[in-house]
Design an enzyme around this catalytic site. Structure first.
Site, PDB file in Angstrom:
ATOM      1  N   GLU A  11      -4.370  -5.099 -13.818  1.00 55.96           N
ATOM      2  CA  GLU A  11      -5.394  -4.383 -13.039  1.00 55.96           C
ATOM      3  C   GLU A  11      -6.696  -5.177 -12.966  1.00 55.96           C
ATOM      4  O   GLU A  11      -6.847  -6.235 -13.593  1.00 55.96           O
ATOM      5  CB  GLU A  11      -5.606  -2.995 -13.647  1.00 55.96           C
TER       6      GLU A  11
ATOM      7  N   GLU B 140       6.441  -4.997 -10.912  1.00 53.21           N
ATOM      8  CA  GLU B 140       7.637  -5.471 -10.192  1.00 53.21           C
ATOM      9  C   GLU B 140       7.319  -6.699  -9.355  1.00 53.21           C
ATOM     10  O   GLU B 140       8.054  -7.690  -9.363  1.00 53.21           O
ATOM     11  CB  GLU B 140       8.164  -4.378  -9.253  1.00 53.21           C
TER      12      GLU B 140
HETATM   13  N1  THU Z   1       2.357   0.375 -11.112  1.00 49.66           N
HETATM   14  C1  THU Z   1       3.303  -0.588 -11.324  1.00 49.66           C
HETATM   15  O1  THU Z   1       3.012  -1.634 -11.933  1.00 49.66           O
HETATM   16  N2  THU Z   1       4.550  -0.375 -10.867  1.00 49.66           N
HETATM   17  C2  THU Z   1       4.968   0.785 -10.265  1.00 49.66           C
HETATM   18  O2  THU Z   1       6.117   0.901  -9.885  1.00 49.66           O
HETATM   19  C3  THU Z   1       4.015   1.880 -10.078  1.00 49.66           C
HETATM   20  C4  THU Z   1       2.607   1.572 -10.352  1.00 49.66           C
HETATM   21  C5  THU Z   1       1.027   0.166 -11.671  1.00 49.66           C
HETATM   22  C6  THU Z   1      -0.093  -0.064 -10.691  1.00 49.66           C
HETATM   23  C7  THU Z   1      -1.289   0.373 -11.508  1.00 49.66           C
HETATM   24  O3  THU Z   1      -1.712  -0.714 -12.319  1.00 49.66           O
HETATM   25  C8  THU Z   1      -0.757   1.461 -12.410  1.00 49.66           C
HETATM   26  O4  THU Z   1       0.654   1.320 -12.399  1.00 49.66           O
HETATM   27  C9  THU Z   1      -1.133   2.862 -11.983  1.00 49.66           C
HETATM   28  O5  THU Z   1      -0.853   3.055 -10.652  1.00 49.66           O
END
Ligand code: THU
Length: 138
Positions: free
Chosen positions: A47, A58
């Protein structure tokens, strides 16, 4: 691939999740992209204080595989919140469609998991073939 192998890969995916950088959402996700020739590539969400600059686990796993010269994927394992399992976001589904990743494995509680075909996650997907068809009319 046997059940024990999958359990081992799930363990690996949970360890990748521990590496996630998710101070804003507090929602760590780990992903393991498995190639057709049996290589493994890790990804976690990363993030940013400028929220849209963050990226998903992913896509980061897929990018790591591509950067190492691998474009043929067998499947991808995803581990987020195990109680309320993490299904891939729309953008990640589109990226999976690009590389025709046949299915994903979603990790759940108590060593359970769910296997879902990309076709089910993203039916009627927008593909390179569609763009090529349109180009051929010009
Ligand atoms: N996120 C993922 O890394 N993969 C997913 O399939 C769903 C969401 C992450 C994005 C963000 O850093 C956090 O989860 C919350 O949305």
């Amino acid at each position: 691939m046997g059940k024990n192998d999958i359990q081992e890969l799930i363990e690996q995916t949970l360890q990748i999740r521990d590496c996630a950088y998710a101070p804003y959402s507090d929602y760590p996700v780990g992903a393991l992209a498995v190639t057709e020739d049996g290589k493994y590539f890790s990804g976690c969400n990363v993030e940013n204080v400028s929220y849209p600059a963050g990226s998903c686990a992913e896509r980061n796993a897929i990018a790591a595989a591509i950067a190492a010269g691998n474009k043929n994927f067998a499947f991808i394992i995803i581990a987020g919140d195990l109680k309320h399992p993490t299904y891939p976001c729309g953008i990640c589904r589109q990226v999976m469609a690009e590389f025709q990743i046949p299915y994903v494995i979603i990790v759940k509680e108590n060593k359970q998991y769910e296997k879902i075909a990309l076709e089910e996650l993203l039916p009627h997907s927008f593909t390179a073939a569609l763009v090529k068809n349109i180009r051929s009319y010009k």
